[in-house]
Design an enzyme around this catalytic site. Sequence first.
Site, PDB file in Angstrom:
ATOM      1  N   ASN A 150       7.599  17.792  56.916  1.00  0.00           N
ATOM      2  CA  ASN A 150       7.503  17.887  58.384  1.00  0.00           C
ATOM      3  C   ASN A 150       6.286  18.682  58.863  1.00  0.00           C
ATOM      4  OD1 ASN A 150       8.846  20.200  57.433  1.00  0.00           O
ATOM      5  ND2 ASN A 150       9.757  20.552  59.441  1.00  0.00           N
ATOM      6  N   THR A 230      19.093  19.239  48.573  1.00  0.00           N
ATOM      7  CA  THR A 230      18.123  19.472  47.487  1.00  0.00           C
ATOM      8  C   THR A 230      18.174  20.938  47.058  1.00  0.00           C
ATOM      9  OG1 THR A 230      16.727  17.875  48.633  1.00  0.00           O
ATOM     10  CG2 THR A 230      15.756  18.981  46.743  1.00  0.00           C
ATOM     11  N   GLU A 248      14.571  27.737  51.663  1.00  0.00           N
ATOM     12  CA  GLU A 248      14.506  27.559  53.126  1.00  0.00           C
ATOM     13  C   GLU A 248      14.996  26.157  53.412  1.00  0.00           C
ATOM     14  OE1 GLU A 248      13.724  29.850  55.232  1.00  0.00           O
ATOM     15  OE2 GLU A 248      13.080  31.325  53.763  1.00  0.00           O
ATOM     16  N   CYS A 282      12.649  22.225  61.377  1.00  0.00           N
ATOM     17  CA  CYS A 282      13.931  22.828  60.978  1.00  0.00           C
ATOM     18  C   CYS A 282      14.457  23.741  62.074  1.00  0.00           C
ATOM     19  CB  CYS A 282      13.748  23.593  59.677  1.00  0.00           C
ATOM     20  SG  CYS A 282      12.425  24.807  59.774  1.00  0.00           S
ATOM     21  N   GLU A 461      11.169  34.437  54.004  1.00  0.00           N
ATOM     22  CA  GLU A 461       9.718  34.369  53.827  1.00  0.00           C
ATOM     23  C   GLU A 461       9.070  35.250  54.896  1.00  0.00           C
ATOM     24  OE1 GLU A 461       9.311  29.971  54.075  1.00  0.00           O
ATOM     25  OE2 GLU A 461       8.781  30.110  51.957  1.00  0.00           O
TER      26      GLU A 461
HETATM   27  P1  NAD Z   1      13.709  17.243  50.654  1.00  0.00           P
HETATM   28  O1  NAD Z   1      14.704  18.245  50.211  1.00  0.00           O
HETATM   29  O2  NAD Z   1      14.023  15.818  50.492  1.00  0.00           O
HETATM   30  O3  NAD Z   1      12.316  17.457  49.909  1.00  0.00           O
HETATM   31  C1  NAD Z   1      11.625  18.694  49.923  1.00  0.00           C
HETATM   32  C2  NAD Z   1      10.746  18.773  48.696  1.00  0.00           C
HETATM   33  O4  NAD Z   1      11.581  18.837  47.551  1.00  0.00           O
HETATM   34  C3  NAD Z   1       9.838  17.559  48.501  1.00  0.00           C
HETATM   35  O5  NAD Z   1       8.605  17.985  47.978  1.00  0.00           O
HETATM   36  C4  NAD Z   1      10.606  16.755  47.469  1.00  0.00           C
HETATM   37  O6  NAD Z   1       9.811  15.889  46.703  1.00  0.00           O
HETATM   38  C5  NAD Z   1      11.189  17.854  46.615  1.00  0.00           C
HETATM   39  N1  NAD Z   1      12.357  17.470  45.826  1.00  0.00           N
HETATM   40  C6  NAD Z   1      13.233  16.475  46.079  1.00  0.00           C
HETATM   41  N2  NAD Z   1      14.164  16.419  45.112  1.00  0.00           N
HETATM   42  C7  NAD Z   1      13.877  17.424  44.249  1.00  0.00           C
HETATM   43  C8  NAD Z   1      14.473  17.900  43.055  1.00  0.00           C
HETATM   44  N3  NAD Z   1      15.561  17.324  42.551  1.00  0.00           N
HETATM   45  N4  NAD Z   1      13.930  18.951  42.447  1.00  0.00           N
HETATM   46  C9  NAD Z   1      12.839  19.553  42.942  1.00  0.00           C
HETATM   47  N5  NAD Z   1      12.213  19.137  44.050  1.00  0.00           N
HETATM   48  C10 NAD Z   1      12.729  18.092  44.712  1.00  0.00           C
HETATM   49  O7  NAD Z   1      13.403  17.608  52.174  1.00  0.00           O
HETATM   50  P2  NAD Z   1      12.463  16.800  53.174  1.00  0.00           P
HETATM   51  O8  NAD Z   1      13.190  15.580  53.610  1.00  0.00           O
HETATM   52  O9  NAD Z   1      11.096  16.707  52.618  1.00  0.00           O
HETATM   53  O10 NAD Z   1      12.371  17.842  54.398  1.00  0.00           O
HETATM   54  C11 NAD Z   1      13.272  17.890  55.442  1.00  0.00           C
HETATM   55  C12 NAD Z   1      14.235  19.033  55.283  1.00  0.00           C
HETATM   56  O11 NAD Z   1      13.522  20.253  55.132  1.00  0.00           O
HETATM   57  C13 NAD Z   1      15.121  19.237  56.480  1.00  0.00           C
HETATM   58  O12 NAD Z   1      16.440  19.472  56.053  1.00  0.00           O
HETATM   59  C14 NAD Z   1      14.550  20.463  57.145  1.00  0.00           C
HETATM   60  O13 NAD Z   1      15.463  21.194  57.935  1.00  0.00           O
HETATM   61  C15 NAD Z   1      14.100  21.238  55.979  1.00  0.00           C
HETATM   62  N6  NAD Z   1      13.097  22.236  56.368  1.00  0.00           N
HETATM   63  C16 NAD Z   1      13.453  23.554  56.343  1.00  0.00           C
HETATM   64  C17 NAD Z   1      12.538  24.519  56.743  1.00  0.00           C
HETATM   65  C18 NAD Z   1      12.894  25.975  56.707  1.00  0.00           C
HETATM   66  O14 NAD Z   1      11.979  26.798  56.775  1.00  0.00           O
HETATM   67  N7  NAD Z   1      14.155  26.352  56.614  1.00  0.00           N
HETATM   68  C19 NAD Z   1      11.260  24.136  57.153  1.00  0.00           C
HETATM   69  C20 NAD Z   1      10.947  22.774  57.172  1.00  0.00           C
HETATM   70  C21 NAD Z   1      11.873  21.833  56.770  1.00  0.00           C
END
Ligand code: NAD
Length: 480
Positions: A150, A230, A248, A282, A461
């Site tokens: 995002n 994840t 996060e 998020c 963080e």
């Molecule tokens: P995601 O969990 O699908 O992917 C995040 C990252 O993890 C990607 O690089 C992905 O390739 C990797 N990943 C996926 N499976 C994995 C595994 N088994 N092992 C290790 N790495 C793996 O999330 P997304 O769809 O990319 O992002 C959206 C989500 O992120 C939303 O839920 C959003 O709320 C959250 N988010 C949280 C924050 C925060 O600071 N709390 C900030 C931004 C986004």
Amino acid sequence: MQKIENYINGQLVAATSGEYLENVEPATGKVYSLIPESNSEDLDAAVAAAEAIQTDWANTSLEKRAEILCRLADLIDANADELAEAEAIDNGKAISFAKAVDIYRSSANIRFFAHAGTQFASESHAMGNLAINYTLRDPIGIVACISPWNFPLYLFTWKIAPALASGNVVIAKPSEVTPMTAYLFSKLCVEAGLPAGVLNILHGSGQSIGGPITTHPKIKAISFTGGSATGAHISKVTAGMFKKLSLELGGKNPTLVFADCDLEETVNEVVKAAFSNQGQICLCGSRIYIERPIYEQFKTAFIAKVKALRIGDPLDPKTQHGATVSEAHMNKVLSYIELAQQEGGTILTGGKRHIENGRCQNGYFIEPTVIEGLDNQCRTNQEEIFGPVCSIMPFDKEQEAIQLANGTEYGLAASVWTNDLKRAHRVAKSIEAGIVWINCWLLRDLRTPFGGVKSSGVGREGGLEAMRFFTEPKNVCIKY
Ligand code: NAD
């Protein structure tokens, strides 16, 4: 077709598998570049490169590390237009937003932690005239930074910068959905003279390369931002490996609007809180609770503002609302809009896919959508949609608003809109979240702790929290 490359040991290289994933421009639905599908073999090469430079980088003076990082930040600024355009193409976000928020914050992150590294200090604990303790804070060694789609470069740098500034060597994985700016960033690392192996960037899917990174025995800490599912998976697969984890995760953030707020300002800001970056932040406030005496007035003004958001080609500087990140994500968000109606919700505005003319006719656009009439317990109000969809609901009492706000499994952020000072403090204290904004939203001071409670994550963080996460404390006790 442009091929993105990994960045290993200071070199831009293809993945050993020779396999590629397609990278789609969400505003057009067209494949426009290819992403290397890295695997354990690439990871081993990256870990070997990191290991070879680990001691040198840890012993590089604070000033020198800061100098290199500041050079990197300057290069981001110098290439801001190109990076903002790349982010808009790769993610679908409006280019004006990409420049003002994503790219601006990416260089700010690096500069901030470059300076933090030179000013980070550890404690000492005196025991009268018996002894003195002092705490050493050494870098952990090889650490992993895994980021989502995002805010591709913004969140990537938010992790990498404190890891490097505190003397670690890094294996980083950007999201395979939006890899482009991390690739452009790796070229800037070469230009900035970052020593080979200090930072290694591996592209590819979570399954093929994310998984191996999280379980690699030489990687001692993982800073992860992404979905809660994840995050839970990473916790599970690393259990027993005693790695440091910072998670996060998702949010379902409440916005509490009290009748004594400044209505016009509140409406303007609550629209931003709900729909910035197509609702894909998020921290977005997707559950909006409004005190009943101003409910109708707020609703009318809010809907008018939402309808006025300019949807369009992300590359048009006038666009305010771009495309959602992928076809799969668009379909997920649309399915929630469908679900909201089955759950008894009424769509007040939006509710459909938006079809653009011309270049973007096949793009993944969704109209900003406002729903009313939903119960707090329904799935629409409980699950993270992560798109341009919000739900508005009236409340009568402050205590009720707090209960509604706290009534989900998430606890990332909240915003509260009121002119009653005592209430502001009271509500802020009662809300289960890592971040509460009063009469503002997304106002960020990089020194503050950032993160969530409940299913929104573990750890914080930002500022000292990040510097502490990326260092290992060791107490030395000296008897006089
Ligand atoms: P995601 O969990 O699908 O992917 C995040 C990252 O993890 C990607 O690089 C992905 O390739 C990797 N990943 C996926 N499976 C994995 C595994 N088994 N092992 C290790 N790495 C793996 O999330 P997304 O769809 O990319 O992002 C959206 C989500 O992120 C939303 O839920 C959003 O709320 C959250 N988010 C949280 C924050 C925060 O600071 N709390 C900030 C931004 C986004």
